[in-house]
Design an enzyme around this catalytic site. Structure first.
Site, PDB file in Angstrom:
ATOM      1  N   PRO A  71      -6.175 -27.506 -42.130  1.00 15.48           N
ATOM      2  CA  PRO A  71      -4.703 -27.446 -42.167  1.00 15.48           C
ATOM      3  C   PRO A  71      -4.110 -27.489 -40.762  1.00 15.48           C
ATOM      4  O   PRO A  71      -4.747 -27.030 -39.811  1.00 15.48           O
ATOM      5  CB  PRO A  71      -4.411 -26.098 -42.842  1.00 15.48           C
ATOM      6  N   ASP A  72      -2.880 -28.031 -40.665  1.00 15.67           N
ATOM      7  CA  ASP A  72      -2.232 -27.934 -39.350  1.00 15.67           C
ATOM      8  C   ASP A  72      -1.558 -26.563 -39.287  1.00 15.67           C
ATOM      9  O   ASP A  72      -1.877 -25.671 -40.084  1.00 15.67           O
ATOM     10  CB  ASP A  72      -1.263 -29.113 -39.141  1.00 15.67           C
ATOM     11  N   PHE A  73      -0.660 -26.364 -38.355  1.00 13.69           N
ATOM     12  CA  PHE A  73      -0.098 -25.014 -38.168  1.00 13.69           C
ATOM     13  C   PHE A  73       1.270 -24.867 -38.811  1.00 13.69           C
ATOM     14  O   PHE A  73       1.556 -23.836 -39.429  1.00 13.69           O
ATOM     15  CB  PHE A  73       0.020 -24.704 -36.655  1.00 13.69           C
ATOM     16  N   ARG A  74       2.111 -25.911 -38.668  1.00 14.24           N
ATOM     17  CA  ARG A  74       3.533 -25.667 -38.975  1.00 14.24           C
ATOM     18  C   ARG A  74       4.090 -26.463 -40.155  1.00 14.24           C
ATOM     19  O   ARG A  74       5.270 -26.334 -40.446  1.00 14.24           O
ATOM     20  CB  ARG A  74       4.362 -25.958 -37.702  1.00 14.24           C
ATOM     21  N   ASN A 145      -6.488 -29.434 -30.205  1.00 10.61           N
ATOM     22  CA  ASN A 145      -7.321 -28.974 -31.320  1.00 10.61           C
ATOM     23  C   ASN A 145      -8.580 -28.259 -30.826  1.00 10.61           C
ATOM     24  O   ASN A 145      -9.093 -28.566 -29.761  1.00 10.61           O
ATOM     25  CB  ASN A 145      -7.696 -30.159 -32.212  1.00 10.61           C
ATOM     26  N   ASP A 147     -11.233 -27.944 -33.004  1.00  9.53           N
ATOM     27  CA  ASP A 147     -12.250 -28.249 -34.022  1.00  9.53           C
ATOM     28  C   ASP A 147     -13.414 -29.090 -33.482  1.00  9.53           C
ATOM     29  O   ASP A 147     -14.384 -29.322 -34.190  1.00  9.53           O
ATOM     30  CB  ASP A 147     -11.583 -28.951 -35.233  1.00  9.53           C
ATOM     31  N   HIS A 164      -6.413 -26.526 -25.316  1.00 12.38           N
ATOM     32  CA  HIS A 164      -6.334 -25.170 -25.880  1.00 12.38           C
ATOM     33  C   HIS A 164      -7.719 -24.595 -26.106  1.00 12.38           C
ATOM     34  O   HIS A 164      -7.911 -23.705 -26.936  1.00 12.38           O
ATOM     35  CB  HIS A 164      -5.519 -25.189 -27.180  1.00 12.38           C
TER      36      HIS A 164
HETATM   37  N1  APR Z   1      -0.559 -37.667 -40.012  1.00 12.89           N
HETATM   38  C1  APR Z   1       0.465 -37.615 -39.115  1.00 12.89           C
HETATM   39  N2  APR Z   1       1.131 -36.481 -38.804  1.00 12.89           N
HETATM   40  C2  APR Z   1       0.718 -35.349 -39.410  1.00 12.89           C
HETATM   41  C3  APR Z   1      -0.346 -35.311 -40.346  1.00 12.89           C
HETATM   42  C4  APR Z   1      -0.994 -36.545 -40.636  1.00 12.89           C
HETATM   43  N3  APR Z   1      -2.026 -36.613 -41.504  1.00 12.89           N
HETATM   44  N4  APR Z   1      -0.497 -34.012 -40.770  1.00 12.89           N
HETATM   45  C5  APR Z   1       0.428 -33.283 -40.115  1.00 12.89           C
HETATM   46  N5  APR Z   1       1.157 -34.075 -39.316  1.00 12.89           N
HETATM   47  C6  APR Z   1       2.194 -33.695 -38.360  1.00 12.89           C
HETATM   48  C7  APR Z   1       3.136 -32.612 -38.831  1.00 12.89           C
HETATM   49  O1  APR Z   1       4.272 -33.195 -39.456  1.00 12.89           O
HETATM   50  C8  APR Z   1       3.539 -31.947 -37.499  1.00 12.89           C
HETATM   51  O2  APR Z   1       4.612 -32.652 -36.880  1.00 12.89           O
HETATM   52  O3  APR Z   1       1.492 -33.142 -37.252  1.00 12.89           O
HETATM   53  C9  APR Z   1       2.281 -32.118 -36.638  1.00 12.89           C
HETATM   54  C10 APR Z   1       1.447 -30.848 -36.565  1.00 12.89           C
HETATM   55  O4  APR Z   1       2.204 -29.888 -35.847  1.00 12.89           O
HETATM   56  P1  APR Z   1       1.657 -28.384 -35.713  1.00 12.89           P
HETATM   57  O5  APR Z   1       1.261 -27.897 -37.046  1.00 12.89           O
HETATM   58  O6  APR Z   1       2.676 -27.627 -34.912  1.00 12.89           O
HETATM   59  O7  APR Z   1       0.309 -28.531 -34.874  1.00 12.89           O
HETATM   60  P2  APR Z   1       0.177 -28.738 -33.312  1.00 12.89           P
HETATM   61  O8  APR Z   1       1.264 -29.610 -32.779  1.00 12.89           O
HETATM   62  O9  APR Z   1      -1.216 -29.162 -33.059  1.00 12.89           O
HETATM   63  O10 APR Z   1       0.373 -27.234 -32.756  1.00 12.89           O
HETATM   64  C11 APR Z   1       0.296 -27.068 -31.358  1.00 12.89           C
HETATM   65  O11 APR Z   1       0.438 -24.677 -31.654  1.00 12.89           O
HETATM   66  O12 APR Z   1      -0.124 -22.639 -32.570  1.00 12.89           O
HETATM   67  C12 APR Z   1      -0.392 -23.522 -31.563  1.00 12.89           C
HETATM   68  O13 APR Z   1      -2.416 -23.531 -30.407  1.00 12.89           O
HETATM   69  C13 APR Z   1      -1.819 -23.988 -31.585  1.00 12.89           C
HETATM   70  O14 APR Z   1      -2.652 -26.059 -30.668  1.00 12.89           O
HETATM   71  C14 APR Z   1      -1.701 -25.510 -31.556  1.00 12.89           C
HETATM   72  C15 APR Z   1      -0.286 -25.725 -31.050  1.00 12.89           C
END
Ligand code: APR
Length: 327
Positions: A71-74, A145, A147, A164
């Protein structure tokens, strides 16, 4: 147009109209989800096809690993930060806050079971990134990331900055004693907090933490040592799967000149791609990272190589996972 894409465009329109309401003076005449300039992914494909790009700098986030099952974060609902209620955190990011960890390490150790690299297969995007390295046109990728999937897909270390940190090593948060993964990873997998044995004679406990950069900690020296020169030489900035929410990584795309082509491949318009109207060559591919990666791979004539390496590695990791589950 796929439902996802039309939803993506609607989201941008909504966001863009919301930001227009808020902005006092919008210098551009464009409305809705368009960028101020007419640069499109087709223009980026042409640059790649004509061999005009030699030093790509990339910024990637959790969105390039979601299709691997991480999963992503937000992202509302599915993102990690929407699913932490059981840890009773004061706020979601506390799980990665160094001050909170030093007092209450359990939340991170419990979450680590899901985060620890192990049996996730790199995505199409990771294999695309590795191909850019093989073609010799990737200057550097700044990944947020933890991972480890860029390395697993075959990207050479020299091209990668894990901004990170990662689970590759672990140490005591107080005396900095390094502990081997053979001791730390089983504790992380079990969700059992590991105390530092050198610090135990102190009147308060100290815990072992993987070298992931927590909120309140500095980024690796490598990040600061390489960034300025990389941005100087960058002739194409590719940003994928990130909200650009967290700095300083979130500010990297702003570090190239206004005339340096940039493309955002993301499910939503983020960062200065949404706001900076001075830029003359900003493209936005609204959709999945893997689909955008295949578009660019095709322009470079390596689409089949990307698909093949993805398929082969995924098959071997799936097999390994099955063997472990059957034992
Ligand atoms: N394809 C394209 N975009 C995607 C996909 C996908 N399959 N899945 C998710 N997204 C987009 C989401 O819409 C969002 O804009 O990727 C982005 C993910 O954003 P975050 O969840 O905030 O993740 P990230 O940007 O990596 O977070 C940055 O926050 O909490 C800290 O240390 C943590 O490294 C992390 C940092």
């Amino acid at each position: 147009m796929t439902d996802e894409l039309s939803e993506c465009i609607q989201k941008i329109d909504l966001k863009d109209s919301k930001s227009d309401d808020e902005s006092t003076s919008s210098s551009s005449s464009s409305s809705g989800g368009e960028l101020a300039n007419e640069f499109e992914i087709e223009d980026v494909e042409a640059l790649l096809k004509e061999g005009k790009v030699k030093n790509i700098v990339m910024v990637v986030g959790a969105g390039i690993s979601t299709s691997a099952g991480i999963p992503d974060f937000r992202t509302p609902g599915t993102g990690l930060y929407s699913n932490l209620e059981r840890y009773n955190l004061p706020y979601p990011e506390a799980v990665f806050d160094i001050k909170y960890f030093k007092k209450r390490p359990q939340a991170f150790y419990t979450l680590s079971k899901e985060l620890l690299p192990g049996l996730y297969a790199p995505t199409i995007t990771h294999h695309f990134i590795a191909q850019l390295g093989k073609l010799g046109i990737l200057k550097r990728i700044y990944s947020q990331n933890i991972d480890g999937l860029e390395r697993l897909a075959g990207l050479e270390e020299e091209k990668l900055v894990e901004a990170h940190g990662s689970f590759a090593s672990s140490r005591c948060t107080r005396c900095k004693k390094v502990y081997p993964n053979s001791e730390v990873h089983p504790m992380l997998r079990a969700g059992t907090v590991m105390e530092c044995t050198s610090c135990e004679d102190r009147n308060d406990r100290a815990y072992v933490k993987p070298d992931i950069v927590f909120f309140g900690e500095g980024l690796p020296d490598r990040f600061h040592d390489l960034l300025n020169d990389d941005l100087e030489e960058c002739d194409l900035m590719i940003v994928m799967g990130t909200s650009l929410y967290v700095y300083p990584v979130g500010g990297i795309p702003d570090g190239v000149g206004n005339d340096c082509p940039r493309i955002l491949i993301n499910r939503e318009l983020v960062g200065s791609f949404k706001e900076d109207r001075r830029r003359t060559a900003d493209a936005f591919y609204c959709g999945n990272a893997d689909d955008g990666a295949l578009r660019l791979a095709k322009a470079l004539g390596v689409e089949e190589e990307v698909k093949e390496s993805y398929k082969n590695l995924k098959a071997s990791i799936d097999k390994k996972r099955e063997e472990i589950n059957n034992n």
